[in-house]
Design an enzyme around this catalytic site. Structure first.
Site, mmCIF file in Angstrom:
data_model
loop_
_atom_site.group_PDB
_atom_site.id
_atom_site.type_symbol
_atom_site.label_atom_id
_atom_site.label_comp_id
_atom_site.label_asym_id
_atom_site.label_seq_id
_atom_site.Cartn_x
_atom_site.Cartn_y
_atom_site.Cartn_z
ATOM 1 N N LYS A 159 0.864 -1.188 0.000
ATOM 2 C CA LYS A 159 0.000 0.000 0.000
ATOM 3 C C LYS A 159 0.899 1.236 0.000
ATOM 4 O O LYS A 159 1.105 1.911 1.014
ATOM 5 C CB LYS A 159 -0.951 -0.033 1.198
ATOM 6 C CG LYS A 159 -2.165 0.866 0.987
ATOM 7 C CD LYS A 159 -3.268 0.527 1.947
ATOM 8 C CE LYS A 159 -4.362 1.582 1.944
ATOM 9 N NZ LYS A 159 -5.141 1.662 0.703
HETATM 10 N N1 PMP Z 1 -7.248 -2.463 -3.450
HETATM 11 C C1 PMP Z 1 -6.778 -1.209 -3.362
HETATM 12 C C2 PMP Z 1 -6.033 -0.631 -4.502
HETATM 13 C C3 PMP Z 1 -7.014 -0.457 -2.200
HETATM 14 O O1 PMP Z 1 -6.569 0.792 -2.101
HETATM 15 C C4 PMP Z 1 -7.759 -1.024 -1.150
HETATM 16 C C5 PMP Z 1 -8.050 -0.224 0.080
HETATM 17 N N2 PMP Z 1 -7.045 -0.338 1.042
HETATM 18 C C6 PMP Z 1 -8.212 -2.343 -1.286
HETATM 19 C C7 PMP Z 1 -7.942 -3.026 -2.454
HETATM 20 C C8 PMP Z 1 -8.927 -3.015 -0.173
HETATM 21 O O2 PMP Z 1 -8.003 -3.308 0.841
HETATM 22 P P1 PMP Z 1 -8.457 -3.433 2.339
HETATM 23 O O3 PMP Z 1 -9.569 -4.400 2.358
HETATM 24 O O4 PMP Z 1 -7.264 -3.986 3.051
HETATM 25 O O5 PMP Z 1 -8.840 -2.087 2.790
#
Ligand code: PMP
Length: 306
Positions: A159
């Site tokens: 991320k």
């Molecule tokens: N894909 C992307 C590109 C994201 O930014 C997010 C949000 N964090 C997600 C998927 C979903 O991830 P999470 O469930 O860990 O929030």
């Protein structure tokens, strides 16, 4: 949007809890120059009956920010434990009595070239944020002409803030074209994810979602949803997913911390199922919100009570 509305908030900034206007990153930092930073998005749900704030999967999000730092080759790593403690303390200092969105960030500070690996700085912000209406209504999405970044250029599984320039292009294109969301294909032409969320479809009664080697973020909500679907007796397959399969899906939905479980009603102008949120998606939403709000039994120890 003016940011003045946040001016009474307290921010965790490099070991201290400071007023909003004192949390500043220097213009010389690699974070500003190159987008050299990693972050998390975490939700806290205010339970009015219990008068408590529940943070959902805090430890897992902080484990991922550690992972993102390693993958982005930071020379010094901010560990998860103190970030969890600082988050809980930040909730107390802001005295939230509403649902919140929390954003921890670890960034490259001071001065350095694009190959700099330290020193790091860290901050955590939190703002009140409830569940948007699209979670009830569902959304219309477009398959973007922007390709998802591949592991050969930028690791989507981390991320990293810089990754979101890819999301930004797809999101802008979708908005201009009159859609609510974008779905990106990866370099192999398979579906990867939305601009900030993962995707599932139901086809012939089976739930299908792209695997973690499809250039997706290794989403925590995706993991939660897989578990909830299996609890519901639904078979889940993590495999390559084609665009044309979506046109034949009986239901589909996005998921993520921000997007929670959002029904996908229509892709490329083609209705999914009846074009309205399906029964399975509705049941999944019910279970998801019971879990995150502290209504259902927390059998996995996923809730941190503030
Ligand atoms: N894909 C992307 C590109 C994201 O930014 C997010 C949000 N964090 C997600 C998927 C979903 O991830 P999470 O469930 O860990 O929030």
């Amino acid at each position: 949007m003016s940011i003045d509305k946040f001016k009474d908030l307290i921010v965790y900034f490099n070991g201290e809890y400071v007023p909003w206007d004192q949390a500043n990153v220097h213009v010389f930092s690699p974070a500003v120059k190159y987008g050299a930073s990693v972050f998390e998005g975490i939700r806290g749900y205010w339970n009015e009956d219990k008068e408590k704030l529940f943070l959902f999967r805090l430890d897992d999000h902080m484990a991922r920010i550690e992972f993102s730092q390693r993958v982005m080759r930071f020379g010094e790593i901010a560990p998860a434990g103190p970030l969890c403690d600082a988050t809980v303390e930040l909730m107390r200092r802001n005295n939230f009595r509403a649902s919140v969105h929390i954003r921890p960030t670890v960034y490259l500070d001071e001065y350095g070239e694009s190959s700099a690996r330290g020193p790091i700085g860290q901050f955590i912000t939190a703002i009140p944020r409830g569940t948007p209406k699209k979670v009830e209504d569902g959304v219309r999405a477009q398959v973007s002409s922007w390709e998802r970044i591949s592991d050969r250029c930028m690791p989507a599984r981390a991320k990293a803030n810089a990754n979101y320039n890819n999301s930004r292009y797809a999101g802008i294109q979708a908005n201009i074209d009159g859609y609510d969301a974008a779905i990106m294909l990866n370099s192999r032409g398979k579906i990867s994810e939305g601009q900030g969320m993962c995707i599932f479809m139901i086809r012939n009664g089976v739930a299908i979602t792209p695997s973690v080697t499809s250039d997706i973020l290794e989403s925590i909500t995706r993991d939660t949803v897989i578990m909830l679907l299996r609890d519901m007796g639904v078979e889940v397959r993590e495999r390559d997913m084609d665009r044309s399969e979506l046109y034949d899906a009986s239901e589909a939905f996005f998921c993520g911390t921000g997007w929670e479980v959002t029904p996908l009603n229509n892709v490329d102008g083609s209705p999914i199922g009846t074009g309205a949120p399906g029964d399975l998606t509705r049941e999944l939403q019910r279970r998801y919100f019971d879990l995150v709000n502290g209504v259902a039994q927390d059998t996995h120890g996923w809730l941190t009570e503030v």
